[in-house]
Design a protein around this motif. Sequence first.
Motif, PDB file in Angstrom:
ATOM      1  N   GLY A 117       0.828  -0.951  -0.354  1.00 23.25           N
ATOM      2  CA  GLY A 117       0.045   0.178   0.328  1.00 23.25           C
ATOM      3  C   GLY A 117       0.672   1.526   0.500  1.00 23.25           C
ATOM      4  N   LEU A 118       2.186   1.193  -0.839  1.00 26.80           N
ATOM      5  CA  LEU A 118       3.250   2.363  -0.631  1.00 26.80           C
ATOM      6  C   LEU A 118       2.295   3.508  -0.815  1.00 26.80           C
ATOM      7  CD1 LEU A 118       5.774   2.778  -0.097  1.00 26.80           C
ATOM      8  CD2 LEU A 118       6.121   2.673  -2.111  1.00 26.80           C
ATOM      9  N   LYS A 119       2.813   4.778  -0.478  1.00 30.94           N
ATOM     10  CA  LYS A 119       1.920   6.223  -0.883  1.00 30.94           C
ATOM     11  C   LYS A 119       3.517   6.986  -0.589  1.00 30.94           C
ATOM     12  CE  LYS A 119      -2.680   5.563  -0.046  1.00 30.94           C
ATOM     13  NZ  LYS A 119      -3.531   6.490   0.392  1.00 30.94           N
ATOM     14  N   VAL A 120       3.634   7.312  -2.004  1.00 32.81           N
ATOM     15  CA  VAL A 120       4.971   8.644  -1.612  1.00 32.81           C
ATOM     16  C   VAL A 120       4.233  10.084  -1.631  1.00 32.81           C
ATOM     17  CG1 VAL A 120       7.747   9.150  -2.224  1.00 32.81           C
ATOM     18  CG2 VAL A 120       6.898   6.384  -1.817  1.00 32.81           C
ATOM     19  N   LYS A 121       5.167  11.234  -0.860  1.00 29.43           N
ATOM     20  CA  LYS A 121       4.651  12.139  -0.672  1.00 29.43           C
ATOM     21  C   LYS A 121       6.016  13.420  -0.948  1.00 29.43           C
ATOM     22  CE  LYS A 121       2.420  13.714   2.613  1.00 29.43           C
ATOM     23  NZ  LYS A 121       1.632  13.915   3.895  1.00 29.43           N
ATOM     24  N   VAL A 122       5.735  13.860  -1.956  1.00 25.77           N
ATOM     25  CA  VAL A 122       7.713  14.373  -2.144  1.00 25.77           C
ATOM     26  C   VAL A 122       6.934  16.202  -2.184  1.00 25.77           C
ATOM     27  CG1 VAL A 122       9.218  14.987  -3.996  1.00 25.77           C
ATOM     28  CG2 VAL A 122       8.268  12.927  -3.669  1.00 25.77           C
ATOM     29  N   GLY A 123       7.737  16.764  -1.536  1.00 26.70           N
ATOM     30  CA  GLY A 123       7.481  18.310  -2.081  1.00 26.70           C
ATOM     31  C   GLY A 123       7.390  18.907   0.035  1.00 26.70           C
ATOM     32  N   ARG A 124       6.927  19.833   0.329  1.00 22.45           N
ATOM     33  CA  ARG A 124       6.735  20.298   1.003  1.00 22.45           C
ATOM     34  C   ARG A 124       5.858  20.502   1.954  1.00 22.45           C
ATOM     35  NH1 ARG A 124       9.305  24.629   3.669  1.00 22.45           N
ATOM     36  NH2 ARG A 124       7.750  26.146   4.960  1.00 22.45           N
ATOM     37  N   PHE A 125       6.088  19.671   3.449  1.00 19.77           N
ATOM     38  CA  PHE A 125       4.508  18.633   4.143  1.00 19.77           C
ATOM     39  C   PHE A 125       5.263  19.207   5.685  1.00 19.77           C
ATOM     40  CE2 PHE A 125       7.592  15.821   2.616  1.00 19.77           C
ATOM     41  CZ  PHE A 125       8.262  14.833   3.603  1.00 19.77           C
ATOM     42  N   ARG A 126       4.313  18.390   6.220  1.00 16.18           N
ATOM     43  CA  ARG A 126       4.438  18.768   7.830  1.00 16.18           C
ATOM     44  C   ARG A 126       4.647  17.313   8.025  1.00 16.18           C
ATOM     45  NH1 ARG A 126       2.586  22.171  11.858  1.00 16.18           N
ATOM     46  NH2 ARG A 126       2.585  24.183  10.962  1.00 16.18           N
ATOM     47  N   PRO A 127       5.996  17.094   8.718  1.00 17.89           N
ATOM     48  CA  PRO A 127       6.668  16.056   9.569  1.00 17.89           C
ATOM     49  C   PRO A 127       5.187  15.276  10.526  1.00 17.89           C
ATOM     50  CG  PRO A 127       7.969  17.660   9.138  1.00 17.89           C
ATOM     51  CD  PRO A 127       7.263  18.190   8.993  1.00 17.89           C
ATOM     52  N   LEU A 128       5.329  13.883   9.952  1.00 17.65           N
ATOM     53  CA  LEU A 128       4.705  12.721  11.091  1.00 17.65           C
ATOM     54  C   LEU A 128       5.685  12.547  12.500  1.00 17.65           C
ATOM     55  CD1 LEU A 128       1.617  11.414  11.215  1.00 17.65           C
ATOM     56  CD2 LEU A 128       3.323   9.487  10.238  1.00 17.65           C
ATOM     57  N   PHE A 129       5.256  13.806  12.872  1.00 18.48           N
ATOM     58  CA  PHE A 129       6.564  13.725  14.474  1.00 18.48           C
ATOM     59  C   PHE A 129       5.301  13.641  15.894  1.00 18.48           C
ATOM     60  CE2 PHE A 129       7.919  14.716  18.631  1.00 18.48           C
ATOM     61  CZ  PHE A 129       9.281  14.206  18.244  1.00 18.48           C
ATOM     62  N   GLY A 130       4.181  12.603  15.677  1.00 20.54           N
ATOM     63  CA  GLY A 130       3.073  13.064  17.012  1.00 20.54           C
ATOM     64  C   GLY A 130       1.963  13.096  15.939  1.00 20.54           C
ATOM     65  N   THR A 131       1.363  13.787  16.484  1.00 20.55           N
ATOM     66  CA  THR A 131      -0.141  13.985  16.374  1.00 20.55           C
ATOM     67  C   THR A 131      -0.571  15.245  15.875  1.00 20.55           C
ATOM     68  OG1 THR A 131      -0.939  13.245  18.177  1.00 20.55           O
ATOM     69  CG2 THR A 131      -1.072  11.631  17.432  1.00 20.55           C
TER      70      THR A 131
END
Length: 385
Positions: A117-131
Amino acid sequence: MQMLRTASETEAPINQSSGAISTRTMAGALNPAISVVGKLVGRADSQKVFNENNNRIDNKMILREAEIDMRVPIDPYADGVLITSLESETRGQFSAGVEEGYVNIKKLPFLDQPPLGLKVKVGRFRPLFGTINILHTHDLPQTYRPLPIQEFLGPEGFVRDGVSANFFLPAPGEKSSLDFTAEAFTGGDIAVSPHPDARMSYLGHLRFYNTLGDSHNLQLGWSSYFQPKGNEIPETDIHDFDFMYRWKPNRQGESKSFILGGEIMFGRKAYPEAAESPDVARALQGRQPGNGKPVGYYVFTQWQLDRRTYAGVRWDKTDVLSDPALKRRSITPFVSYYFSEFLRFRLNYEHRWSDLYTEDGRNSFYGELNFVFGSHPPEPFWVNK
């Protein structure tokens, strides 16, 4: 949990006979879903309050944030997101920027199904640190982010340019799921390591989700952020454990729910070069930084009283990164009322206990109004919709 549309909402059908993009996809590409989100905040404080630029921000009403959110299915393989924002802490002064801008690759032309179920996000985003870090300002369950988030990550969390890969792992039980997100992005510009010329940083997030019966579910997560040393910048690593319990009775639909959640984050050493607020800088004058291990946590609970009304309370406690001997604590009760999914009003009260004399004993009252123009992205995780 993020303001992202599901694959079923954004994925356009493929013309199996020719491989061409359908008319619906072309129309979507030319006409992205656009929404404008605003957040007005009025506050009253018992003491003077300064932001990180040493400007007075107490006893004012401001347009705290305005965002333009555009989302579109680029083609059958990827979605595009561009979110620009105007933010203000000082009345009449706004900073413009790209909050997020990325391509979310859902599948590849040479594979019928992405592996795991791989999904790849490329660009500028909010990292998934916690909730909480992944939430935009207007989507927070309270008016401001918890003290540990502000201390370890920054007043608004942190945003990075890089790449993120999410995939599912085998999970125990039919009613559970396990996924892992690996991210690599430009380093620095985070409270724990504010150096703009830092090397690449890396983050891993493991999340376990389990449904308990028909009305209960539990989510657990672990995040680790690592920035290797280099360019005369020391090594940085911080870690986070998050949890979220939700109760949503099927018989009462959207009128009742309960949430209990929180995060605990820590570092393995003190960070004397951390970006600190003017309050911390004043408290550290004339003293040597400590050598302890900084720890911070918050926990909050929220009851849904009826279809429109939510009420809860949050408790924060954190060490100061540059001197873990200094402690900061706060309690924040809040009430949120939905006129509709496009208009929300909230009242918060906050009391501080702190080793920083400039904020110790402070009482603050916040009134917040959030509004949405145009299409409405999905609600964040704490809303029973």
